[in-house]
Write an enzyme that holds these catalytic residues in place. Sequence first.
Site, PDB file in Angstrom:
ATOM      1  CG  ASP A 214      -1.809   1.333   1.303  1.00 21.42           C
ATOM      2  OD1 ASP A 214      -2.120   1.734   0.558  1.00 21.42           O
ATOM      3  OD2 ASP A 214      -1.967   1.560   2.005  1.00 21.42           O
ATOM      4  CD  GLU A 458      -0.910  -5.952   7.245  1.00 19.43           C
ATOM      5  OE1 GLU A 458      -0.394  -6.091   6.324  1.00 19.43           O
ATOM      6  OE2 GLU A 458      -0.363  -5.697   8.129  1.00 19.43           O
ATOM      7  CE1 TYR A 511      -4.367   0.091  10.326  1.00 20.40           C
ATOM      8  CE2 TYR A 511      -3.197  -1.721   9.994  1.00 20.40           C
ATOM      9  CZ  TYR A 511      -3.413  -0.352  10.389  1.00 20.40           C
ATOM     10  OH  TYR A 511      -1.944   0.120   9.363  1.00 20.40           O
ATOM     11  CD  GLU A 547       1.127  -1.590   9.255  1.00 13.43           C
ATOM     12  OE1 GLU A 547      -0.649  -1.497   8.725  1.00 13.43           O
ATOM     13  OE2 GLU A 547       2.120  -1.815   9.178  1.00 13.43           O
TER      14      GLU A 547
HETATM   15  C1  GCB Z   1      -1.599  -2.703   7.145  1.00 11.66           C
HETATM   16  C2  GCB Z   1      -0.151  -2.443   5.892  1.00 11.66           C
HETATM   17  C3  GCB Z   1      -0.116  -0.593   5.589  1.00 11.66           C
HETATM   18  C4  GCB Z   1      -0.773  -0.528   5.045  1.00 11.66           C
HETATM   19  C5  GCB Z   1      -1.981  -0.026   5.989  1.00 11.66           C
HETATM   20  C6  GCB Z   1      -3.430   0.429   6.089  1.00 11.66           C
HETATM   21  O1  GCB Z   1      -1.364  -3.550   7.253  1.00 11.66           O
HETATM   22  O2  GCB Z   1       0.818  -3.323   6.295  1.00 11.66           O
HETATM   23  O3  GCB Z   1       0.894  -0.721   4.732  1.00 11.66           O
HETATM   24  O4  GCB Z   1      -0.958   1.161   4.121  1.00 11.66           O
HETATM   25  O5  GCB Z   1      -2.098  -1.231   6.655  1.00 11.66           O
HETATM   26  O6  GCB Z   1      -3.610   1.824   5.912  1.00 11.66           O
HETATM   27  O7  GCB Z   1      -3.788   0.015   4.777  1.00 11.66           O
END
Ligand code: GCB
Length: 655
Positions: A214, A458, A511, A547
């Site tokens: 991403d 990931e 997330y 994250e």
């Molecule tokens: C993740 C990734 C990261 C992305 C982020 C997102 O899990 O490791 O590279 O930018 O989520 O914002 O989707």
Amino acid sequence: MTKMAARASGGGAAGWRLLLLLAAAPAPVAAGGMLYPRETPSRERKELGGLWSFRADFSASRDAGFMQRWYRQPLRQTGPVIDMPVPASFNDITQDPSLENYIGWVWYEKEVLLPLRWLQDDLNTRVVLRFGSAHYYSIVWVNGVQVVEHEGGHLPFEADISSIIQGSPGVPCRITVALNNTLTPHTLPPGSIQYMNDKTRYPKNYFVQNIRFDFFNYAGIHRPVVLYTTPSVYIDDITVTTTSSESVAMVQYQVSVVGSTLYSLSLSLHDQEGKVVATGDGPAGELKVLNPNLWWPYLMHENPGYRYFLEVKMQAQANGALLEDVYTLPVGIRTVHVTSTQFLINGRPFYFHGVNKHEDADIRGKGLDWPLVVKDFNLLRWLGANSFRTSHYPYAEEIMDLCDAYGIVVIDECPGVGIKMSESFGNKSLQHHLVVMEELIRRDKNRPSVVMWSVANEPASELPPAAYYFKTVIAHTKALDPSRPVTFVTDANYALDRGAPYVDVICVNSYFSWYHDPGHLEVIPLQLTTQFENWYKTYQKPIIQSEYGADSVPGLHSDPPLMFSEEYQKAMLREYHSVFDKKRKEYVIGELIWNFADFMTNQGTTRVLGNKKGIFTRQRQPKSAAFVLRERYWKIANESSCLPPIIKSHTLFLK
Ligand code: GCB
């Protein structure tokens, strides 16, 4: 996350075949040293930054440059060239969308006049051409002679060009670089080219590049290019490890010399006042430092980032002359240990309160930019951040130097991001991954700021081949550097992850209320608690929340908080923090926000001019969330440190 395809104009199977042909060569082992090119009494350095000539190969098969041997003549004689800044990505420099999204070979060229003295004593001066990094696959010629080929976008490579430049004083030497940004299932990061053969929907030869990560696949000569000299017998590599107790530290060293077997080595360790605190000789040994100043992280000590300077002197007889080489290496004395619940630096528990970053900015893309680098360190210290992860690739050596100097702790990640396709777990990919770890450790092994290696982000670690793959990569990493813990960052289910058994620290991304249960902040406490408990129950290893985050469009407000508003990003933080505060009393050893700043991605329906999960905008202005995090980080720092009251003020910069 987002899997968007980059558009290419033109292109075709032949160009693609060309890249495969090159990449099919046996994977090289990272042989020799890769010391940062420093000026010393025996070494000179010439910067080659500035404007280079540039030409993208827009031929249908992208191979006109090779067919017509553009490296044999000045690039301007092969066709139209433009000025291209170095270091910088080429994508955002012009108004041409086909260059922004270009896939294939581009060509760079620079003509350089060398100092006469480099050419005079030809037998005793070695001239080296070094690239801090170029993305992704590079071939370099000097005066039409190929000198080096390198795969991988974020690590340095170099070539001894002494024999090519001799005998032509006063004549500029011509450096030509062919650079290809195509990613394959076996590159790191992986990608794939997809040809769109439906003639009713796509023009002839139409193809896209698919990636499973991403961030925008910026390409170009991203870091400084330098010429530097050494004597023909020279210090090729230095490896330093340290151990310490309160009153005495030991600095173990190994030095390798190339060019002769008949040489002598003397070493002296200087403190920050220049006083010699220990001396040694020979290619390996141990230096004893009494009452050492340890290297401490930012906010853990009133004088963080203390570095000694190890001066290594080599003398050798060669070609009837006495040659002397001198190299000075900064050395931080510190130890790192991991228990089942803690991360210890110098025997004291360290809690990572930090960020994930990207090398990313307007116009220059991933090109090293000093104002941006220094601004980012000032923001990190303003925030009270003590650490970051180099998501998702190794960062510039110049950035790592500042981490060492300021005491910012680093989880050093290789470009193993987006390893999702089963083909990317085969032997070819694995061999390349091992070489990349060798190159990364060779570059960063002496850095006190680097406390852990991350071999991937990931990956599809629930796939059956992931077990052997990660077992091998992690074992190799530990064999290369037994002094640091190793991890990879996972978003897999704790019960299915096949790589987790091999890591020292569990790094988990989640997330909640964003990609899962979007809009439902109220699920965070339960889901996050369950996440931590499941991982800990299974592995009894300390856990970093590597994250968590939410996009917010700066200036977009909503109360009650709705997704994409600044309020939602803040509310998400608070929910996560309440769980961190409970679990950090047990085994959670860190929290790294995604992300420090907004950054560019491929275009797609979930990205509005890039990823907006930054707590700072791409232009480094704070969103509301930055203030929430700042309060928190300074509070944690104050609780856990024994800093004198004056330094506990979060208005004070320590350096
Ligand atoms: C993740 C990734 C990261 C992305 C982020 C997102 O899990 O490791 O590279 O930018 O989520 O914002 O989707």
